[in-house]
Every structure is written in C-alpha cells, then in structure tokens.
Scaffold this motif. Sequence first.
Motif, PDB file in Angstrom:
ATOM      1  N   GLY A 179      -2.755   1.352 -65.634  1.00 12.76           N
ATOM      2  CA  GLY A 179      -3.936   2.099 -65.217  1.00 12.76           C
ATOM      3  C   GLY A 179      -3.618   3.406 -64.549  1.00 12.76           C
ATOM      4  N   LYS A 180      -2.454   3.991 -64.836  1.00 10.43           N
ATOM      5  CA  LYS A 180      -2.021   5.225 -64.185  1.00 10.43           C
ATOM      6  C   LYS A 180      -2.018   6.423 -65.115  1.00 10.43           C
ATOM      7  CE  LYS A 180       0.964   2.798 -60.893  1.00 10.43           C
ATOM      8  NZ  LYS A 180       2.314   2.712 -60.299  1.00 10.43           N
TER       9      LYS A 180
ATOM     10  N   ARG B  91      -6.812  -1.800 -62.393  1.00 11.10           N
ATOM     11  CA  ARG B  91      -6.605  -1.403 -61.003  1.00 11.10           C
ATOM     12  C   ARG B  91      -7.153  -2.443 -60.039  1.00 11.10           C
ATOM     13  NH1 ARG B  91      -8.537   4.351 -59.382  1.00 11.10           N
ATOM     14  NH2 ARG B  91      -7.531   3.602 -57.469  1.00 11.10           N
TER      15      ARG B  91
ATOM     16  N   LYS C  85      -4.256  -4.528 -58.735  1.00  6.83           N
ATOM     17  CA  LYS C  85      -3.042  -3.818 -58.351  1.00  6.83           C
ATOM     18  C   LYS C  85      -2.263  -4.528 -57.246  1.00  6.83           C
ATOM     19  CE  LYS C  85      -5.216  -0.668 -55.006  1.00  6.83           C
ATOM     20  NZ  LYS C  85      -5.427   0.765 -54.661  1.00  6.83           N
TER      21      LYS C  85
ATOM     22  N   TYR D  46      -8.711   9.312 -59.525  1.00  7.66           N
ATOM     23  CA  TYR D  46      -7.882   8.115 -59.339  1.00  7.66           C
ATOM     24  C   TYR D  46      -7.590   7.888 -57.854  1.00  7.66           C
ATOM     25  CZ  TYR D  46      -3.876   4.944 -59.792  1.00  7.66           C
ATOM     26  OH  TYR D  46      -3.019   3.883 -59.672  1.00  7.66           O
TER      27      TYR D  46
ATOM     28  N   SER E   1     -12.095   0.505 -56.684  1.00  5.97           N
ATOM     29  CA  SER E   1     -12.487  -0.555 -57.612  1.00  5.97           C
ATOM     30  C   SER E   1     -12.476  -1.884 -56.871  1.00  5.97           C
ATOM     31  CB  SER E   1     -11.520  -0.610 -58.810  1.00  5.97           C
ATOM     32  OG  SER E   1     -10.187  -0.785 -58.372  1.00  5.97           O
TER      33      SER E   1
ATOM     34  N   ALA F 157       0.502   3.615 -54.455  1.00  7.09           N
ATOM     35  CA  ALA F 157       0.052   3.060 -55.730  1.00  7.09           C
ATOM     36  C   ALA F 157       0.061   1.540 -55.715  1.00  7.09           C
ATOM     37  CB  ALA F 157       0.928   3.578 -56.874  1.00  7.09           C
TER      38      ALA F 157
END
Length: 1098
Positions: free
Chosen positions: A546-547, A567, A570, A833, A838, A932
């Motif tokens: 998802g990056k 995400r 994550k 982003y 989310s 991240a």
Amino acid sequence: MLTARSGQGPRWTSCATLAILATVLLGGPHLGQCQDSDNDSPFLQGAFSSYFLNFTKVFASDISQNLGYCIKDSDKDWNEAFNFSKDMSFVNNCLRERNDLSRRICTAADIKFYFSSLYGGNDENREQSNTKKNYLKPNKNCNLTTWLSGCEPGWACSVSKDVKVNMRDTKVMHLRNLDCRPCCAGFFCPRGLTCMIPCPLGAYCPVAKLNTTTGVCEPYTYQIPPGQPNHTCGAADTWTDVLSNDEIFCPAGYYCPSTTKKISCSSGHYCRKGSTQESRCFKKSSCKPNSVNQDITIFGALLVVALSLVLLIIYNFSGQILTNRERRQAKSREAAARHVRETAQARERWKTAKDVAKKHAIGLQTQLSRTFSRKKTAAQSGPLRGLGHGSDENTSKLPTALPPKNKEPSKLSKMMQSIEDNPESDEGFNLEIGDKNLKRNMPKGKQMHTRSQIFKYAYGQIEKEKAMQQQNKNLTFSGVISMATDTEVRTRPVIEVAFKDLTLTLKGSKKKLLRCVTGKLMPGRVTAVMGPSGAGKTTFLSALAGKATGCSVTGLVLINGKVEPIRSYKRIIGFVPQDDIVHGNLTVEENLWFSARCRLSADMSKADKVLVVERVIESLGLQAVRDSLVGTVEKRGISGGQRKRVNVGLEMVMEPSLLILDEPTSGLDSSSSHLLLRALRREALEGVNICMVVHQPSYTLYKMFDDLILLAKGGLTVYHGSVKKVEEYFSSLGINVPERMNPPDYYIDILEGIVKPNTSTAINYKELPLRWMLHNGYDVPRDMLQNASDLDSSVRGGETNAAGAGSDGQSIAGEVWDNVKDIVGQKRDEYEYNFSKSKDLSNRRTPGVLQQYKYFLGRVGKQRLREARIQGVDFLILCLAGVCLGTLAKLSDETFGSLGYTYTVIAVSLLCKIGALRSFSLEKLQYWRERASGMSSLAYFLARDTIDHFNTIIKPIVYLSMFYFFNNPRSSILDNYVILVALVYCVTGIGYTFAIFFQPGTAQLWSALLPVVLTLIATQEKVSKVISNLCYTKWALEAFVIANAERYSGVWLITRCGSVVQYGYDIGDWNLCLFVLVVNGIVFRCIAFFCLMTFQKN
C-alpha cells in the motif's frame, strides 16, 4: 548694614537664605528661629532633596509619554540621579558663595526646556527625538537681541526679588538677568540658559580653571567670551550622553561620592566610569589601585572545570544505569532461556502423557466421543489445536473421534509431527497453490501458533493435569484432550492477499509500471519475486504494502477475500526495505528490543516480549553480536551480513502476519543467505505469509522457496505458482533448462534477452507473458492479442516502429510536462498517504503515544550518551567562542556592550543550530521506516526535543562561563543566562526545521547564513520596524542591551535614553523579548513537526 552687627552678618545671611530657600522649594513660608550654621545642614538637605525628588511627580506625565522607552521606574531612576541626601556639602559651599541660590536654580520649566531643546522631548514622533542638537533654542533670556553674560557656558543669573518663583511650574520660564556670576561647583550651567542645574550622581563638576595658553576652561572644553576681562571660568556647562561629551562623568579608576569629590580607587577595588562608590573585587590581589575593572577569568575557568566534572559524573552515572539495566535484561534473557529449557522438558512430558493416555484409549471411547462432539459445535471440523493432529472433513461424520484405519494423515498432521520429532527441520508448509485440498488442509485463525507457544501451553496443561491427578488419582486421556483444545493459546491472525489484473500507471506520463498481474499470496508459504532489472519487482512489493504513490492503481486486491485497504493491517505487516535502515549507535539487541516494545501488542507481558526477541536473535544467528553496536559510516560495527539480518529482525520481532522483503539476500554470501532463509522458513511454519524479491539465488536457496513469481520487463507476469512446477511449465513451452544451469539464472537471462530460448517452437521471450495469460485463461489486452498473431520478426519490427513513432510524436516539452505531472502526482499522493487515516483491522493494540514517548526517550538518551564526544566538541567550541568574543569585543560603556552581544547572538545561533541539525538530519530514513510501521511521529519528535533541552540548559552556561567573565558586563549573569536559554530554545526550533526540510549540506548553509543576515537587518536603522520585528536576532539583542542598560543610572541616564532610542528599543520590553523568543521556538517546532509529517525523503 546688617553685616556690621557684632560679626553676625554671615550667620544671619545664611539663616535668611535658608528661610527663603525653604519657602521657595517647599512651596510656602518656613517659620522658626534661625539656628546655628552647623545645624542648618539637615534642614537644607531636606528642602533641597524635596525639591528635586518631587520633580518626578511634576514630570510624571511627560516622562511616561516621551521617555517611557528608557525609564521604567521614574521615581527610582530620578532618585539614583538626584538623591543628594548622603552628601550635601556642595550645596552648603554654594550658599556661602551665593546668597541667592534659590533664585539661581532652574525651575521645572527651565529643566524641561533644556532637555526638550537638546533631544526633542516634545516631539510626538519618537524617531525624531533621536536627532540630538548641540545648542538650545532661543528663549526670553538668551536670544538674538538679548545675550547676557549668564548665557555663556558655566554662568548663571538671578531672578528679581519681586518675582515669586514656583519651582514646580513647567510652563513659565522667568526672566533671569540680575547678578550674573560663575556657576557653583556641583552644578552645570548650559550655554543659552541662565540658571543652574545640579549635576547628577556619578558626575564630577568642579569649578573650571583657565588655561592661559589655550584659553580653555579645564577640565571642560568651553572658552571665556572674548573682550570681557571680568568674565571668568565657571563650573560645568553641559550634561549629555557620554558619546557626545563625557566631561562631567566621573573618570574610570575613580569614584565620586558627590559631584565635587573625586577619590582614587583603592587596592582591592575597581571603579568604572561614572561610579559613586568603589566596587569590591572578588579577589583583592587581582585589583591594583585605580583599577577600572576586575579580572575574573579565573572564575570562568573554575566554572568550566566544575561543569566538566558534573557532566562527567552524569555521564558515568548514566553509564552505570545502562550497565545495571543491561544486567537486568540479561537476567530476563536467562529467565527466558530457562523457560525455553522447561518447555523442552514439557515436550518430553507431553509425549509421555500421550503414550500413557493411548493405553487407556480403548476403554474411554464413549467419553472421547462426547468430548469431540462438544468441540465440533464450537469450531466444526479442523485440526485439533493442542495436539496438532488433523482430521479430514469426513471425520466429523463418524460417531467416534478415531479416524479410519486406512486414512492417510493430513499434511498439517505430518507437519506438526515433524516439528515434534525434529524441531530444527526446515520442512513445513509446502503446499502447492494448485492443490484442491489447500483451503481444507490450511490451518485457520487461532489454529496456527508458534512451536514455543505450543510447548509452553502444553507444559502448563500438564501441570494442570498433575493438580487434577492429585484429586482424582487418575490421568485421563479426555482431560488431556479437553485442556489441549483450550482456546487461550495466543496466535497470529492470518493474511491472505489475492490480486487480479493489478495495474499501476504513472498519472502524468501514463507509463505502465505493472500490468495485469494476477495471483495469490498464501499464509505459511515463502514466495520469491524474480525478474530482470526494470521488471517492477520493488513496485510490486510497494503496491502490495500500500505504499505506491504517484500512480493510478487499477484491478482488484483482496485481503482475506474482502476488498479492504491493506493499510488497515499495517500493525501486523512487516516491510523490510532494500537498504539496511537500522540505528548504528545502538546494539543489535537494543534495535530489536525497541522494535518489539513499540510494535508488539501492549497487552503482551514483558517476559513474552523477551522470549520473542530471544527467538529472533537465535534464529538469525546473532547471539555473538547481540551486545555489539551496529555501527555507522564513521564507526565500524558488525559485518554487512549481520547488519542485513538485523534489518530483517526488526520486522520479525513484531510477529507479522505478512512479511514483505525487498532483496534481503543482496550482498550476502551463500551461508548468510541460507541462514536468513532458514529463519524465514521458520516464520512461515508459524503461518506468516512471506513475499520477497530475490536476485538470482543459488540452487539451494531456490529450492527452499515454496512459490515463485517471475516478472518480465514492463511489469508483466511470466509465471506464478509452485517452485516445483516451474520447470514443468516452461518445458511445456519448449524451454528446457540446460544441464548444470541454475533455473532462475537461465529464466532471467531469457527475459533479459541475453540468451535465446532453446526451443523448437520459435517462441520469443516477449511472448512469455501472453502465453501465461492464455495458459491460465486470464483476460488478455487487445494490443497483446494483436501481437500474438504476428511472427517473431514482425512483432519485433512492429514494436520497434511503434516505439519510434511514439518517440517522434512525443516532443521534448511534452515529456518534461509529463514528468512534472508525475512528480506533482507523487507528492500529492504522499501528502494524502501521510495525513489520511484508515480503520485499523489488525486487532492489535500497540502502545499509546505516552508509552512510545517513554521508549523513544530512553533510546534517544542512550544515543546521546554514546555521542558524548560530539557533545564535548560542541561545548569546547562554545568555550572558545566565549573566550574570543569576550576578549575581542570588550564591554563598552558608551554602547552598553551592544557589539559583544551582537557577536554573541550570531555565534550562539550558529553553533546551536548546527548542533540541532544532528537531531533529525541523520535519522530521516530510520524515522520514515518506523513511521510507516505505525509508530507515533509525535512521540518521536517530542522525545528528541526533550533530550535536546539538556543542551538548551547547559550550552548557555558553557558559553557564559567564558564570555561573561572575560567581558564582565554590568548586567547580572542570571539575566544573561535567561536570555541565552530563550535564544537557544528559539534557534533549536529553527534548526529542526532546516534539518527536516533541507538536505544536510543545504541545512548547514542556511544555519550559517541566517543569523548573520537577520542580525544585519535588525541592526540597520533604515529598515522598517515591521521587518525588524520579524527577526529573532532583534529581540535577543534588545533583551541583552536592555538588561545591561538598566544597570546604568545617575549620570548615565541621558546616555541610556539616547542609546535606547537610537536602537529603537524599549526598556520595558525585556519580558516581551523573552516571550517572543520562546514563541518563535514553539512556532518553528510546529513547522518542523509539520514538515516531518509532510515531506518524505528524496
């Protein structure tokens, strides 16, 4: 005459004059008998002091309106200038010489006229008052038509006896044209004014003596008027700022207790210019007679030594704390190792318990049937979790729990059995994608768990069974099974990633990075992604994680069969970047332990976290270097292979469900790669879904993978399936691997176009993606179908012509514009982003911001302690700067030390900004990786800023220990320290912004230029005040000058007002200056945090 009465004339005259002076000064008649001359002094002092001390009430409104910028407390400043109560001898002497003293003293109107004429005190515009004049305006006594001898400098005249003089009247200037004589000692008589004004304290105003050679009245600079032989020298003629005229200032090396006395400074004391008393030296032997200042550099050196000792104690004490902490952690590791040994013993007991239970199985069939019936209602058919045995879907239909005699054990049962028999085996989940029984045989949800958890759980159940045995005196097989199937076992959630027609296209140039990629990544399997350079392998991993930014993504991505953003998971997804992004100034164990504490569940106990870290260290073969620093470019640490394994271990310790690795074996030798892959296979045995990019692995490593994804240039899939079937598939296309040739090397060489495929079907390597789509029945794009109908040569020619046509049709400007759109689209996606949120679907509650702040605080503290040498260099440079600036920019009383403070602002800003750059510029990559993964950016920023507060407190002390004691300003060291703390706090925030926003080289350049440029702007008189107020250097310099100027009083009052108005400062704004500096620091920290959240690394 009255003076002929028995010698009583002088005494009677003194009493009469005293009565008149009291009447005039105190505003009314004074009744009482005339006393002796010895007793007249107290009465005279009271009258004279009341006259001048009450002037503050008269001028209160004018002072607040016109001089508020340089006089904070009018009563205090006026008293320090005209409180003559300690020594009124100069008044007595003047009374003996001038019987009409009360009529010669200037009234409030005269004093106001004098100062307003010289400094424009009545001007409404403060800027205009900065213009100083060397002459007085014409008045009724001294003008172009009337110029009395009293108008000459050093002379004064008297008012007529018939005129009633109100000394507090600020509007009427009386006519003074009678009995003009030289001014008394202790007073000054300006040119153009015919009255006397007392010299302020700190001044020395004797009667001048005529130098017959030069015609100058010394020690002053005025001359007697020519053609008037009876005109003699008087007293002082002016009181102005020290830069214009310092004639009346008490000279340096002397002190003046009154305006008519000048005494040499004695040994052991020092006297600055304008002193009313001598100041005692800290060390008497350091001050000789007539010393202007004291040498206190030795105290600065002692302060540096004391500070160094304190820092060494803190450093050693902190080292002891770290040592004790390491010992406690070592005990935790020993406890974990002991726990592992106990679980190993529990395994043996487990096997023994199974053997004992099996002997009684026949007699307990009915009870077993009831047990399985209960479990079946909760979780239908599936493997029994505790024992690790699998059952087929037909087993649930049998009346008993025993499988059919001819039933072959499931693959899961074989796998669990192999774990028990051979814990070090690499075999495990080796299930093919095309296997029809995959979903049925694949362990689901809580049924998957680590071996250590199985053994730990089993050991606990055996202990429970022993406790029950003491009560029931019987170990039953049903009891073992019922407890073994308890649902308290901690397991990892499962992530299955399926993708169909996944396509990534750049938003600007419309270039396709991935095209029509379809497949599935299964839990418990190790998938290798291979292909030539430019095939989009890393892009594929970024899309999975998802990056992928700057691209439009089409196709379908399913997480566990649902359309959900990846995400949202994550917290249980590990992504290992290609570069080894680890903290070089931490040990191997500290890197792993920090990642475990921040990313594992907050509900997990510390002992379990220690066990996880120990398991990862052991599986990666890092036991020998666990306490070694990873190392940086400047300081060598562990080897490259070990660093690569630490890079992977940072993701393994968080127990991910999906682990994505970008070229983890690049740069490793065969043994290190084999060790790393064995560790990853063990993770796969625990149900982890592993996908990794590999560049041409050896045949041994190749065989250790379960699945293979082979990509061609352009992001097209050539093969996706089991490693065991890849050669079979290519053989069906007529591509056979030659003997003694590594299959992945051969396939990649074909896709690169280096080797022509050895096939009789004349297939072209560019047709391989199309063949894969047709083989699996995928939808094929139209352009690929058209190429499929052409021959190999025509295909090549057609592609070449199409490429040429495209390049001809696309202009250079169009390409540039497309690239710009790509960059803009990528930046926009990065912002979205970074700031989009989310919903978390991982069901893992990691530590909150405060807890992570605590962890970050401990880590940054360790890093700072290990950078003590760099900190020591910073302190040494500050000391040298303090010595140089304190020596070269000696304190100037005329400018209140503004030059030295200007250099101080520049030097401290420069050195502290460069020190602040190291806080963020060196760890950008580490931060982006941690962010991240879900770590808190706020906790990271606040922790680093909190540790830097140590420098905010210590660096001003280090600098002042040299500068203050070499420069020795009049302001207190506490005032200077508070200002420097606010300044360092401000410039540290600016340094954070530069470190995050710019590259290191550019940030250093800005840090060096900004304080110099802003200081030049702030000190220019022609610059707009609005622009000057935007410069933080203006506020810092103003605070320094104000703190020093407040210490100058008495004769320095006019100098203070002149300098303050020249610089555009306000003496009441000291607190405002500190507030502005602190606010600037806070604002720039907010900007730095915004940049940290917004701008990613290049």
